[in-house]
Design an enzyme around this catalytic site. Structure first.
Site, short mmCIF file in Angstrom:
data_model
loop_
_atom_site.label_atom_id
_atom_site.label_comp_id
_atom_site.label_asym_id
_atom_site.label_seq_id
_atom_site.Cartn_x
_atom_site.Cartn_y
_atom_site.Cartn_z
N GLU A 107 5.02 5.01 3.51
CA GLU A 107 4.64 6.49 3.87
C GLU A 107 5.77 7.18 3.93
OE1 GLU A 107 2.90 9.50 3.82
OE2 GLU A 107 0.94 8.14 3.45
N GLU A 129 0.71 -1.11 0.02
CA GLU A 129 0.00 -0.06 -0.07
C GLU A 129 0.92 1.07 -0.06
OE1 GLU A 129 -3.19 0.51 2.92
OE2 GLU A 129 -3.56 2.42 2.30
N LYS A 175 -9.69 8.12 4.83
CA LYS A 175 -9.73 9.60 5.55
C LYS A 175 -9.85 10.57 4.52
CE LYS A 175 -8.16 11.55 10.05
NZ LYS A 175 -7.41 10.82 10.90
N PHE A 176 -9.03 10.56 3.49
CA PHE A 176 -9.02 11.57 2.51
C PHE A 176 -10.28 11.23 1.60
CE2 PHE A 176 -5.65 14.23 1.91
CZ PHE A 176 -4.71 13.85 2.76
N GLU A 177 -10.77 10.20 1.54
CA GLU A 177 -12.07 9.94 0.64
C GLU A 177 -13.19 10.64 1.61
OE1 GLU A 177 -12.89 5.85 0.15
OE2 GLU A 177 -14.43 5.96 -1.22
N ASP A 184 -1.90 11.96 -3.82
CA ASP A 184 -1.91 13.43 -4.06
C ASP A 184 -2.12 13.64 -5.43
OD1 ASP A 184 -1.13 13.90 -1.36
OD2 ASP A 184 0.69 13.08 -1.76
N ASP A 198 10.38 7.00 0.33
CA ASP A 198 9.89 7.00 -1.15
C ASP A 198 9.50 5.89 -1.44
OD1 ASP A 198 9.01 7.44 -3.70
OD2 ASP A 198 10.61 8.87 -4.23
C1 LIG Z 1 -3.77 12.41 -0.03
S1 LIG Z 1 -2.92 11.33 0.91
C2 LIG Z 1 -3.82 9.81 1.08
C3 LIG Z 1 -3.67 8.94 2.41
C4 LIG Z 1 -4.79 7.69 2.37
N1 LIG Z 1 -4.31 6.88 1.33
C5 LIG Z 1 -5.96 8.25 2.38
O1 LIG Z 1 -6.60 7.68 1.46
O2 LIG Z 1 -6.50 8.55 3.57
C6 LIG Z 1 -1.57 10.66 0.01
C7 LIG Z 1 -0.37 10.19 0.74
O3 LIG Z 1 0.48 9.72 0.07
C8 LIG Z 1 1.79 9.94 0.79
N2 LIG Z 1 3.09 9.88 -0.49
C9 LIG Z 1 2.96 10.60 -1.30
N3 LIG Z 1 3.98 10.23 -2.22
C10 LIG Z 1 4.47 9.19 -1.64
C11 LIG Z 1 5.65 8.38 -1.94
N4 LIG Z 1 6.24 8.53 -2.77
N5 LIG Z 1 6.11 7.40 -1.18
C12 LIG Z 1 5.17 7.18 -0.13
N6 LIG Z 1 4.14 7.90 0.31
C13 LIG Z 1 3.67 8.92 -0.45
C14 LIG Z 1 1.80 11.27 1.44
O4 LIG Z 1 2.54 11.59 2.32
C15 LIG Z 1 0.20 11.28 1.87
O5 LIG Z 1 0.33 10.74 3.06
#
Ligand SMILES: C[S@@+](CC[C@H](N)C(=O)[O-])C[C@H]1O[C@@H](n2cnc3c(N)ncnc32)[C@H](O)[C@@H]1O
Length: 227
Positions: free
Chosen positions: A86, A61, A207-209, A135, A113
């Site tokens: 994350e 994930e 949560k974001f959804e 994002d 990353d």
């Molecule tokens: C918009 S949030 C969505 C979080 C969660 N999946 C939700 O739906 O509630 C996107 C998450 O992806 C993480 N993220 C972005 N690019 C990433 C990467 N290359 N590796 C790991 N995490 C990443 C960000 O830190 C952020 O917490």
């Protein structure tokens, strides 16, 4: 003097976050056993069976946020292992707290990353890849930062076993269209639903959804399988 070092384009902006006591306690207790720091440029191979201490199907994930979805899915699916990655440290602390509170044994947590982590995984080693509400980077000049783009998708697909699933979701209609174009354009993937999928029962509302739904946005799930 000019800096000629080529920096990779990131899908995230580094941001600081404070861990609560609950997060810090879980981190201190569980990180040494369940955590993995992803070091940029490290190409040493990483075997999921070695990480989990058993040979079970592995779900990756990417960007689990605060980790509630990861914990819920792993708790309901003990036969598979969940590797979450994350960059945001409070999210790491929260997921570890959920692991401790629920006694979960099929979760490992990587900090860094995601694409750096994916490069270290063997071809065909993943049963599924989940990217829920990555994002959206809505501005055109930032589209290059999006996670779902051809080179990343090709790498993720190659890490899936044949028949394995790549499941993305977004509440950003333009990103959904771009995702479909990118995923349809990868000859090694097939759209399992022929279009957008209804949210599968196994995926909790994230949560974001919830924020997207409250703002009146439509939700798009995209479920593809490796040929
Ligand atoms: C918009 S949030 C969505 C979080 C969660 N999946 C939700 O739906 O509630 C996107 C998450 O992806 C993480 N993220 C972005 N690019 C990433 C990467 N290359 N590796 C790991 N995490 C990443 C960000 O830190 C952020 O917490």
């Amino acid at each position: 003097m000019s800096d000629t070092t080529e920096r990779p384009i990131r899908t995230f902006h580094p941001r600081r976050g404070r861990m609560s006591n609950r997060h810090a306690d879980a981190f201190a207790e569980l990180w040494p056993r369940l955590g993995l720091t992803v070091v940029d440029g490290d190409r040493s191979p990483l075997d999921p069976a070695g990480l989990f201490g058993r040979d079970a199907p592995c779900v990756l994930e990417i960007g689990f946020g605060m980790g509630e979805t990861t914990a819920t899915m792993a708790a309901a699916d003990r036969g598979r292992d969940y590797l979450g990655v994350e960059v945001h440290t409070p999210g790491i602390g929260n997921l570890l707290a959920l692991v401790a509170e629920q006694g979960l044994t099929n979760i490992r947590v990587a900090h860094g990353d995601a694409m750096e982590l994916v490069r270290r995984l063997p071809a065909g080693s993943l049963d599924a890849v989940h990217s829920f509400f990555p994002d959206p980077w809505p501005k055109a000049r930032h589209h290059k930062r999006r996670l779902i783009q051809p080179a990343n998708v090709a790498l993720l697909r190659e890490r899936l076993r044949p028949g394995g699933t790549l499941h993305c979701a977004t509440d950003w209609a333009h990103y959904a269209e771009a995702m479909r174009e990118t995923l349809d354009g990868d000859a090694g993937l097939v759209n399992a639903h022929g279009g957008y999928a209804p949210r599968p029962a196994y995926r909790p509302v994230t949560k974001f959804e919830q924020r997207g739904v409250r703002a009146g946005r439509e939700i798009f799930d995209l479920v593809y399988q490796r040929r």
